[in-house]
Design a protein around this motif. Structure first.
Motif, PDB file in Angstrom:
ATOM      1  N   TRP A 128      -6.314  38.535  38.871  1.00  0.00           N
ATOM      2  CA  TRP A 128      -5.238  38.207  37.932  1.00  0.00           C
ATOM      3  C   TRP A 128      -5.782  37.467  36.714  1.00  0.00           C
ATOM      4  N   HIS A 129      -6.631  36.485  36.965  1.00  0.00           N
ATOM      5  CA  HIS A 129      -7.178  35.667  35.881  1.00  0.00           C
ATOM      6  C   HIS A 129      -7.930  36.549  34.867  1.00  0.00           C
ATOM      7  N   LEU A 130      -8.766  37.447  35.377  1.00  0.00           N
ATOM      8  CA  LEU A 130      -9.513  38.369  34.508  1.00  0.00           C
ATOM      9  C   LEU A 130      -8.560  39.249  33.704  1.00  0.00           C
ATOM     10  N   LEU A 131      -7.610  39.844  34.407  1.00  0.00           N
ATOM     11  CA  LEU A 131      -6.669  40.749  33.750  1.00  0.00           C
ATOM     12  C   LEU A 131      -5.874  40.003  32.672  1.00  0.00           C
ATOM     13  N   GLU A 132      -5.482  38.778  32.988  1.00  0.00           N
ATOM     14  CA  GLU A 132      -4.672  38.006  32.052  1.00  0.00           C
ATOM     15  C   GLU A 132      -5.427  37.752  30.738  1.00  0.00           C
ATOM     16  N   ILE A 133      -6.697  37.377  30.846  1.00  0.00           N
ATOM     17  CA  ILE A 133      -7.483  37.116  29.626  1.00  0.00           C
ATOM     18  C   ILE A 133      -7.563  38.384  28.771  1.00  0.00           C
ATOM     19  N   LEU A 134      -7.828  39.510  29.418  1.00  0.00           N
ATOM     20  CA  LEU A 134      -7.975  40.760  28.664  1.00  0.00           C
ATOM     21  C   LEU A 134      -6.648  41.171  28.028  1.00  0.00           C
ATOM     22  N   ILE A 135      -5.568  41.042  28.783  1.00  0.00           N
ATOM     23  CA  ILE A 135      -4.270  41.505  28.301  1.00  0.00           C
ATOM     24  C   ILE A 135      -3.728  40.617  27.187  1.00  0.00           C
ATOM     25  N   ARG A 136      -4.074  39.348  27.230  1.00  0.00           N
ATOM     26  CA  ARG A 136      -3.625  38.448  26.160  1.00  0.00           C
ATOM     27  C   ARG A 136      -4.383  38.705  24.853  1.00  0.00           C
ATOM     28  N   ASN A 137      -5.445  39.502  24.923  1.00  0.00           N
ATOM     29  CA  ASN A 137      -6.232  39.837  23.733  1.00  0.00           C
ATOM     30  C   ASN A 137      -6.341  41.349  23.580  1.00  0.00           C
ATOM     31  N   PRO A 138      -5.209  42.041  23.429  1.00  0.00           N
ATOM     32  CA  PRO A 138      -5.249  43.500  23.440  1.00  0.00           C
ATOM     33  C   PRO A 138      -6.167  44.064  22.364  1.00  0.00           C
ATOM     34  N   GLY A 139      -7.004  45.000  22.762  1.00  0.00           N
ATOM     35  CA  GLY A 139      -7.900  45.681  21.822  1.00  0.00           C
ATOM     36  C   GLY A 139      -9.136  44.887  21.478  1.00  0.00           C
TER      37      GLY A 139
END
Ligand code: CA
Length: 230
Positions: A162-173
Motif C-alpha cells: 500500500w505504501h509503495l502504491l500510495e507514493i506512486l499514485i500521489r505522483n501520477p506520471g
C-alpha cells in the motif's frame, strides 16, 4: 500561456528548442548557464523548466536544488550522460522527468504537456496530495479509505504494498527514484536495497495489472525508478 525556461549551453540545441516551443505558442526564455537560469527564473517565474545537466558554470542538479528552495514548477531534465547516477541525483533533487540526448522533439513536447497538465490538476495548497481517488480502466484506488478495487472486488494489499502504491499514485506520471521509494517505505538506511522494490512491485503488478509481465500502469524505468501511468 505557459512560460518555459530552457537551460541549455549548446546554443544550436537551445535555438531548436526555442523555435519549436514558440511555434507551439509557449512563451520561452533561454539561459546558457546556471546563474543566468536562476536570475531569469526569479525575475519571470517559469511554469516549467527544461534543464541540461552539463552546464558551464554549475551542475544542472545544483540549479534544480536552488530552484526547489522556492519553486515547485516542473523540471524536465535533458542529459547527455549515459550513467544513471546523474539522473537519479537530478530526480532526488526535485526533477520531475528526464530525457536522454539525443531525443525526439515530439516526445519532449509530449512530456512537457504531461508535466504542465499535472501542475494544473494538482491542488495548489497540497501539491503532493491533489487526489483522493484514482480510477483507471482496470482498478480504482481510494487514498482516504485506503481501499483498492479491481473487477468489482476489494484487493488486499500488505501495508508495504500500500505504501509503495500510495507514493506512486500521489505522483501520477512522475518518475520516482528507487532511492526515494526505498527510503520512504523502508527507512533512510535502505536506500540501495533495490531487490526489495523488485519483489514488491512484482506483487503489486500481479494484484493490479491485467498482464503483469507487460505492465500498463506500474512502469519500471530501468536503473532509475518507477512511474504510475494513469
Ligand atoms: Ca551541456
Amino acid at each position: 500561456m505557459t512560460r518555459v525556461l530552457v537551460v541549455e549551453d549548446d546554443s544550436k540545441l537551445a535555438r531548436a528548442l526555442v523555435i519549436n516551443l514558440r511555434a507551439r505558442r509557449y512563451v520561452v526564455d533561454s539561459a546558457p548557464d546556471g546563474a543566468t537560469a536562476l536570475t531569469l527564473a526569479a525575475a519571470e517565474p517559469p511554469d516549467v523548466l527544461i534543464v541540461d545537466l552539463g552546464l558551464p558554470d554549475m551542475d544542472g542538479v545544483e540549479v534544480i536544488q536552488a530552484l526547489r528552495r522556492w519553486s515547485r514548477s516542473p523540471v524536465l531534465v535533458l542529459s547527455a550522460r549515459s550513467g544513471s547516477e546523474d539522473k537519479i541525483r537530478a530526480l532526488d533533487a526535485g526533477a520531475d522527468d528526464y530525457m536522454t540526448k539525443p531525443f525526439s522533439m515530439d516526445e519532449l513536447l509530449a512530456r512537457l504537456r504531461a508535466a504542465t497538465r499535472r501542475t494544473a490538476e494538482a491542488s495548489p495548497t497540497t501539491p503532493d496530495t491533489g487526489v483522493g481517488r484514482i480510477a483507471t480502466a482496470d482498478f480504482s484506488v481510494d487514498l482516504v479509505a485506503k481501499r483498492v478495487r479491481r473487477a468489482d472486488r476489494d484487493v488486499r494489499l500488505t501495508p508495504t504494498e500500500w505504501h509503495l502504491l500510495e507514493i506512486l499514485i500521489r505522483n501520477p506520471g512522475r518518475l520516482i527514484s528507487q532511492r526515494r521509494l526505498l527510503q520512504e517505505v523502508w527507512g533512510p538506511s535502505h536506500g540501495t536495497k533495490t531487490n526489495y522494490l523488485r519483489v514488491y512491485m512484482a506483487q503489486l503488478r500481479r494484484k493490479l495489472e491485467t498482464d503483469p509481465s507487460h505492465p500498463r500502469y506500474l512502469i519500471t524505468e530501468p536503473g532509475m525508478g518507477y512511474r504510475f501511468e494513469p
